[in-house]
Design a protein around this motif. Structure first.
Motif, PDB file in Angstrom:
ATOM      1  N   GLU A  57       0.313   5.743   0.291  1.00 45.51           N
ATOM      2  CA  GLU A  57      -0.628   6.805   0.674  1.00 45.51           C
ATOM      3  C   GLU A  57      -0.122   8.154   0.175  1.00 45.51           C
ATOM      4  O   GLU A  57       1.081   8.395   0.133  1.00 45.51           O
ATOM      5  CB  GLU A  57      -0.781   6.873   2.192  1.00 45.51           C
ATOM      6  N   GLN A  58      -1.068   9.000  -0.153  1.00 41.43           N
ATOM      7  CA  GLN A  58      -0.806  10.389  -0.524  1.00 41.43           C
ATOM      8  C   GLN A  58      -1.958  11.222   0.013  1.00 41.43           C
ATOM      9  O   GLN A  58      -3.062  10.713   0.206  1.00 41.43           O
ATOM     10  CB  GLN A  58      -0.746  10.555  -2.049  1.00 41.43           C
ATOM     11  N   THR A  59      -1.722  12.492   0.235  1.00 36.72           N
ATOM     12  CA  THR A  59      -2.795  13.381   0.671  1.00 36.72           C
ATOM     13  C   THR A  59      -3.369  14.121  -0.527  1.00 36.72           C
ATOM     14  O   THR A  59      -2.684  14.345  -1.535  1.00 36.72           O
ATOM     15  CB  THR A  59      -2.294  14.402   1.708  1.00 36.72           C
ATOM     16  N   CYS A  61      -6.643  11.343   3.056  1.00 40.75           N
ATOM     17  CA  CYS A  61      -5.509  10.449   2.921  1.00 40.75           C
ATOM     18  C   CYS A  61      -5.981   9.401   1.924  1.00 40.75           C
ATOM     19  O   CYS A  61      -6.960   8.689   2.178  1.00 40.75           O
ATOM     20  CB  CYS A  61      -5.157   9.808   4.263  1.00 40.75           C
ATOM     21  N   GLU A  71       3.788   4.486  -5.977  1.00 43.33           N
ATOM     22  CA  GLU A  71       3.604   5.855  -5.486  1.00 43.33           C
ATOM     23  C   GLU A  71       3.727   6.874  -6.612  1.00 43.33           C
ATOM     24  O   GLU A  71       2.948   7.831  -6.679  1.00 43.33           O
ATOM     25  CB  GLU A  71       4.614   6.165  -4.383  1.00 43.33           C
ATOM     26  N   THR A 130     -14.277   3.379   0.581  1.00 40.73           N
ATOM     27  CA  THR A 130     -13.356   2.432  -0.052  1.00 40.73           C
ATOM     28  C   THR A 130     -14.000   1.841  -1.290  1.00 40.73           C
ATOM     29  O   THR A 130     -15.143   1.416  -1.252  1.00 40.73           O
ATOM     30  CB  THR A 130     -12.970   1.307   0.928  1.00 40.73           C
ATOM     31  N   ARG A 177     -14.321   7.149   6.082  1.00 47.59           N
ATOM     32  CA  ARG A 177     -13.616   6.560   4.956  1.00 47.59           C
ATOM     33  C   ARG A 177     -14.590   5.986   3.933  1.00 47.59           C
ATOM     34  O   ARG A 177     -15.615   5.421   4.283  1.00 47.59           O
ATOM     35  CB  ARG A 177     -12.694   5.456   5.461  1.00 47.59           C
ATOM     36  N   THR A 232      -5.341   6.046  -0.025  1.00 48.12           N
ATOM     37  CA  THR A 232      -4.561   4.812   0.105  1.00 48.12           C
ATOM     38  C   THR A 232      -4.889   3.876  -1.052  1.00 48.12           C
ATOM     39  O   THR A 232      -6.058   3.595  -1.306  1.00 48.12           O
ATOM     40  CB  THR A 232      -4.868   4.093   1.432  1.00 48.12           C
ATOM     41  N   ALA A 263       0.836  -1.203   0.000  1.00 50.56           N
ATOM     42  CA  ALA A 263       0.000   0.000   0.000  1.00 50.56           C
ATOM     43  C   ALA A 263       0.867   1.249   0.000  1.00 50.56           C
ATOM     44  O   ALA A 263       1.964   1.256   0.560  1.00 50.56           O
ATOM     45  CB  ALA A 263      -0.912   0.011   1.220  1.00 50.56           C
TER      46      ALA A 263
END
Length: 119
Positions: free
Chosen positions: A15-17, A35, A58, A116, A114, A37, A13
């Motif tokens: 993650e980026q904002t 966030c 990424e 998903t 969240r 993911t 995994a």
């Protein structure tokens, strides 16, 4: 060293904002810092004993998110945060090396809410 015929499934995994602003159905403007993911998976590991190179995953996520930064969802022809996850899925799936597959994309706001998407 594990290989692609392993009976074990592995995940990776990144993650980026992402900060977004969108117009709600009642006409008011709403903003959120998410966030984002992205989780990918495969059976076994590659020749480097990883699911895939985290940097590659990424990099692809950043390429997808960067054009969204500084724009409202309306300007991007999206109406809700779920549209962000759908766009990420649409663009990232073709970039995944075989046999890696997309497991999920989640957007979580600062309050722990969240959403998903599992394609």
């Amino acid at each position: 060293m594990a290989h692609s015929t392993s009976r074990y499934k592995f995940q990776a995994a990144v993650e980026q904002t992402l900060s977004v602003v969108f117009q709600a159905s009642n006409g008011s403007w709403e903003g959120h810092d998410y966030c984002v993911t992205v989780v990918v998976e495969r059976y076994g590991l590659n020749e480097l004993d990883v699911v895939m190179d985290f940097r590659d995953l990424e990099t692809e996520l950043i390429k997808i998110l960067d054009p969204m930064r500084g724009h409202t969802l309306n300007e991007l022809e999206m109406s809700e945060p779920l549209d962000i996850a759908k766009r990420i899925a649409q663009h990232i799936i073709p970039k995944l090396p075989h046999p890696v597959v997309l497991e999920s994309i989640s957007l979580q706001d600062g309050n722990g809410r969240r959403i998903t998407l599992q394609p």
